[in-house]
Design a protein around this motif. Structure first.
Motif, PDB file in Angstrom:
ATOM      1  N   GLU B  52     -47.042  16.166   1.567  1.00 13.68           N
ATOM      2  CA  GLU B  52     -46.030  16.018   1.089  1.00 13.68           C
ATOM      3  C   GLU B  52     -44.780  15.118   0.521  1.00 13.68           C
ATOM      4  O   GLU B  52     -44.201  13.698   0.279  1.00 13.68           O
ATOM      5  N   ASN B  56     -43.530  11.627   0.609  1.00  8.74           N
ATOM      6  CA  ASN B  56     -41.994  11.602  -0.306  1.00  8.74           C
ATOM      7  C   ASN B  56     -41.168  10.164   0.369  1.00  8.74           C
ATOM      8  O   ASN B  56     -40.577   9.269  -0.477  1.00  8.74           O
ATOM      9  N   HIS B  60     -40.305   7.336  -1.920  1.00 10.18           N
ATOM     10  CA  HIS B  60     -38.734   7.762  -2.676  1.00 10.18           C
ATOM     11  C   HIS B  60     -38.052   6.348  -1.964  1.00 10.18           C
ATOM     12  O   HIS B  60     -36.967   6.451  -1.710  1.00 10.18           O
ATOM     13  N   GLY B 114     -44.388  17.968  -5.110  1.00 15.67           N
ATOM     14  CA  GLY B 114     -44.303  17.374  -4.176  1.00 15.67           C
ATOM     15  C   GLY B 114     -43.247  18.938  -2.981  1.00 15.67           C
ATOM     16  O   GLY B 114     -43.786  19.990  -3.147  1.00 15.67           O
TER      17      GLY B 114
HETATM   18 MG   LIG Z   1     -43.781  13.809  -3.571  1.00 16.25          MG
END
Ligand SMILES: [Mg+2]
Ligand SMILES: Nc1ncnc2c1ncn2[C@@H]1O[C@H](COP(=O)(O)OP(=O)(O)OP(=O)(O)O)[C@@H](O)[C@H]1O
Lengths: 117, 154
Positions: B52, B56, B60, B114
């Motif tokens: 996770e 991320n 992101h 997440g």
């Molecule tokens: Mg995530």
């Protein structure tokens, strides 16, 4: 049950063989959200999903799934196949919907399994 | 517990938006932990949290460094990224909250689970984030944790 036993009932095409002949299927999980599957699918399970991109292979490896069944005859990209070959993960493709695939596995006696927590 | 020397330390670079190899670092961590002989339920929760956190950064942020330090009795993971940062951490932790764009959601990401998976799987989780700079996630996993209980439900 050996994973190879699920191929015919699912009317599946073997896209990447992996260890299809030897690996044991101990349960099943169905889902298309990766955060859900990584958290709840169990080791040794069949994963029924419409996701067919390379990260699906990563999730299957991390969980230790027995094999992936991509439903609805979804296109499977070259990158996904390459990654499955590299990781030696069994990848099947079926024209069945996810519901029909689960239903077929259920008839074979594959239990739905879920990790706690 | 205190100040024991680490058995092993490894750092890897995470490349933002590289979905082709995303997950490889978590896969390598899993292999190392298996070789080190840790119990499977312990390895499993580290792998979930690592995946996770790695994703991320891929989804992101722009890039990051993923560091794993293995001790006899715990595993310490730090993921340090350059990226947009998280303006409201409380909101970000809410299950279902996600800013993932549509093309990423189509791939099955962006359920907004997440961070909460990371919290459930780790013994301690710390996030330092600066908007416009980046985010640092620090997680510890203790071998003797209460969390490694019964595994599978049928
Ligand atoms: Mg995530
Ligand atoms: N490293 C990061 N840099 C910037 N923003 C982040 C980072 N990690 C999380 N976020 C923000 O927090 C939100 C929630 O993160 P979380 O991991 O819970 O969900 P998600 O990544 O959107 O979806 P999922 O993890 O279920 O695929 C993200 O949508 C994003 O806005």
């Amino acid at each position: 049950m050996k994973a190879i036993k699920i191929v015919e009932p699912l009317r599946a095409k073997v896209v990447v063989e992996g260890s299809l002949a030897e690996v044991e299927v101990t349960g099943g999980y169905c889902g298309d959200l990766l955060s859900d599957c990584i958290a709840h699918a169990t080791e040794g399970s069949v994963w029924i999903t419409i996701q067919s991109h390379p990260n699906t292979i990563a999730v299957a490896v991390l969980v230790g799934m027995a094999c992936i069944v991509v439903t609805n005859d979804q296109d499977i990209s070259k990158q996904t196949i390459e990654r499955a070959l590299k990781e030696n993960i069994t990848l099947l493709s079926t024209p069945l919907t996810s519901y029909q695939a689960v239903s077929a596995l259920s008839k074979l006696g594959v239990p739905g399994t879920r990790k706690h927590g | 517990m205190e100040n024991r020397d680490p058995l092993f330390e490894v750092s890897r670079e995470i490349v933002g938006a590289d979905f082709q190899s995303a997950g490889d670092i978590s896969g390598e961590v899993k292999k190392i932990l298996l070789q080190a002989g840790f119990p499977p339920p312990f390895i499993r929760r580290i792998v979930i949290a690592a995946y996770e956190a790695e994703m991320n950064v891929v989804i992101h942020a722009f890039k990051g460094i993923f560091t794993t330090v293995i001790y006899p009795d715990k595993v310490h993971i730090v993921i340090d990224d350059e990226g947009p940062g998280i303006p409201d951490l409380e909101l970000a932790f809410q299950e279902g909250y996600s800013t993932a764009p549509p093309h990423v959601r189509e791939l099955g990401f962006g359920a907004g689970y997440g961070l909460s998976n990371m919290r459930k799987c780790s013994d301690t989780l710390k996030i330092d984030s600066h908007v416009g700079e980046g985010t640092r996630v620090t997680m510890d996993f203790l071998v003797k944790s209460q969390r490694d209980g019964a595994e599978v439900e049928k």
